[in-house]
Design a protein around this motif. Structure first.
Motif, PDB file in Angstrom:
ATOM      1  N   GLY A  31       1.030  -1.192   0.113  1.00 50.68           N
ATOM      2  CA  GLY A  31       0.283   0.184   0.379  1.00 50.68           C
ATOM      3  C   GLY A  31       0.408   1.092   0.214  1.00 50.68           C
ATOM      4  O   GLY A  31       1.844   1.018   1.006  1.00 50.68           O
ATOM      5  N   TYR A  32       0.274   2.153  -0.442  1.00 46.50           N
ATOM      6  CA  TYR A  32       0.835   4.242  -0.886  1.00 46.50           C
ATOM      7  C   TYR A  32       0.096   5.141   0.177  1.00 46.50           C
ATOM      8  O   TYR A  32      -0.920   4.668  -0.562  1.00 46.50           O
ATOM      9  CB  TYR A  32       1.786   3.881  -2.057  1.00 46.50           C
ATOM     10  N   GLY A  33       0.136   5.470   1.090  1.00 47.64           N
ATOM     11  CA  GLY A  33      -0.601   6.737   1.465  1.00 47.64           C
ATOM     12  C   GLY A  33       0.205   7.980   0.794  1.00 47.64           C
ATOM     13  O   GLY A  33       1.029   8.229   0.907  1.00 47.64           O
ATOM     14  N   ARG A  42      -5.165   6.347   0.246  1.00 47.22           N
ATOM     15  CA  ARG A  42      -4.408   5.028   0.526  1.00 47.22           C
ATOM     16  C   ARG A  42      -4.788   3.945  -0.672  1.00 47.22           C
ATOM     17  O   ARG A  42      -5.516   3.582  -0.997  1.00 47.22           O
ATOM     18  CB  ARG A  42      -4.392   4.406   1.870  1.00 47.22           C
ATOM     19  N   LEU A  43      -3.712   3.845  -1.894  1.00 43.44           N
ATOM     20  CA  LEU A  43      -3.797   2.999  -2.812  1.00 43.44           C
ATOM     21  C   LEU A  43      -2.999   1.623  -2.689  1.00 43.44           C
ATOM     22  O   LEU A  43      -1.995   1.925  -1.507  1.00 43.44           O
ATOM     23  CB  LEU A  43      -2.843   3.429  -3.554  1.00 43.44           C
ATOM     24  N   PHE A  44      -3.668   0.362  -2.011  1.00 46.55           N
ATOM     25  CA  PHE A  44      -3.622  -0.680  -2.364  1.00 46.55           C
ATOM     26  C   PHE A  44      -3.439  -1.599  -2.838  1.00 46.55           C
ATOM     27  O   PHE A  44      -4.463  -1.573  -4.210  1.00 46.55           O
ATOM     28  CB  PHE A  44      -3.866  -0.625  -1.044  1.00 46.55           C
ATOM     29  N   GLY A  45      -2.777  -2.777  -2.962  1.00 48.16           N
ATOM     30  CA  GLY A  45      -2.519  -4.271  -3.571  1.00 48.16           C
ATOM     31  C   GLY A  45      -2.722  -5.463  -2.434  1.00 48.16           C
ATOM     32  O   GLY A  45      -1.863  -5.243  -2.315  1.00 48.16           O
ATOM     33  N   THR A  46      -2.926  -6.839  -3.113  1.00 47.80           N
ATOM     34  CA  THR A  46      -3.265  -7.260  -2.298  1.00 47.80           C
ATOM     35  C   THR A  46      -3.209  -8.619  -3.264  1.00 47.80           C
ATOM     36  O   THR A  46      -4.208  -8.674  -4.373  1.00 47.80           O
ATOM     37  CB  THR A  46      -4.489  -7.643  -1.120  1.00 47.80           C
ATOM     38  N   VAL A  47      -2.462  -9.499  -3.058  1.00 47.13           N
ATOM     39  CA  VAL A  47      -2.161 -11.872  -3.887  1.00 47.13           C
ATOM     40  C   VAL A  47      -2.776 -12.718  -2.432  1.00 47.13           C
ATOM     41  O   VAL A  47      -2.055 -12.323  -1.797  1.00 47.13           O
ATOM     42  CB  VAL A  47      -0.908 -11.239  -4.728  1.00 47.13           C
TER      43      VAL A  47
END
Length: 87
Positions: A31-33, A42-47
């Protein structure tokens, strides 16, 4: 006769047992805030099920019932992205 050379069933044989040691990464989230026009974002990505490293020749080293992994579907890999906005 099979390539094993068995003439009768060998139910207690360890002939088909193999090393199922593995390393698995189940969940990864990045994530990046940052701030946009004074609003925190907050932009995020999950795998999920990112990777499994193993020398096991079957579908999954943890699958199966009683050590037999016949007709088991492989675990799916899931990607999720999102944007969190706080007001």
């Amino acid at each position: 006769m099979l390539t094993t050379g068995f003439v009768v069933p060998q139910y207690y044989s360890d002939y088909f047992v193999e090393d199922a040691s593995f390393v698995r990464m189940d969940n990864v989230t990045l994530g990046y805030g940052f701030s946009y026009r004074g609003q925190p974002l907050r932009l995020f990505g999950t795998v999920q099920n990112a990777f499994t490293r193993t020398g096991y020749t079957g579908v999954d080293p943890t699958s199966g019932i009683n050590g037999i992994d016949n007709n088991i579907y492989p675990r799916s890999r899931t990607f999720t992205t999102g944007l969190s906005v706080r007001f």
